[in-house]
Design a protein around this motif. Structure first.
Motif: not given
Length: 217
Positions: A189-193
């Motif tokens: 899962x790629x989490x970007x902010x």
């Protein structure tokens, strides 16, 4: 070392390009899109008032284009999706942060050499050094973390994850954005902010990462 004005690097099949300015700073695809879009707009070469990019392109690029009356149309990650949208909606400029730049007036795929030539044309036109020309906007602080999971779909549907995403979006408001997606090639899962407050961005990403169930990963 060489006192060069600019450096140009292509990948193995030459469909991507990354530049380096005379100070040694890397110029990514987002900055290239900004510079080429502005130059083409001034010359009346944009087929439509906008640029196609992916969900990974920096919010700074979107703001830069918006200030000049240009839209940023986002697609899934992958140059094939950029090209599909360019063709479907009649745009002639699109690309990715990684250095894919698609210019359908010249080619039907990304072409690093053509993109480099367009960048050089904009550089000559500006009359400024590369460090000035290719720093079109200040990138918004962006953080990406990968989480290995057993079932990416189940992880994305977990209530704790959805709640953490909603809470993060509320905290960032219009000053940032969140992107949580599964990898197309790995059980991740790629989490970007990204947002104006780098500490808030880090906190939001960490909160989402902590909420992702991975006990069976």
């Amino acid at each position: 070392e060489m006192r060069a004005d600019i450096g140009i690097a292509l990948d193995g099949d030459a469909d991507r390009v990354i530049l380096v300015d005379e100070r040694g700073h890397v110029v990514d695809g987002d900055q290239l899109l900004a510079v080429i879009a502005q130059s083409w707009k001034e010359d009346g070469r944009l087929a439509k008032p906008g640029v196609v990019a992916t969900v990974m392109s920096n919010l700074g690029l979107e703001r830069f284009l918006d200030a000049r009356g240009l839209r940023l149309i986002r697609t899934q990650v992958g140059d094939r999706y950029v090209l599909e949208r360019v063709r479907a909606d009649g745009f002639n400029l699109g690309g990715e942060q990684s250095g894919h730049v698609i210019m359908t007036d010249h080619a039907t795929t990304g072409d690093g050499l053509v993109a480099a030539l367009q960048a050089l044309a904009a550089l000559v036109k500006s009359g400024k050094p590369a460090s000035k020309t290719f720093r079109a906007f200040e990138p918004v602080p962006q953080l990406l973390k990968n989480v290995r999971v057993a079932d990416a779909n189940a992880a994305l549907e977990a209530k704790a994850v959805l709640s953490a995403i909603a809470a993060g979006e509320k905290r960032l408001g219009k000053a940032g954005r969140i992107l949580v997606r599964k990898s197309g090639t790995e059980p991740l899962i790629r989490v970007m902010a990204e947002g104006d407050d780098s500490e808030l961005v880090r906190h939001v990403v960490d909160q989402i990462v902590e909420a992702i169930p991975r006990q069976a990963a």
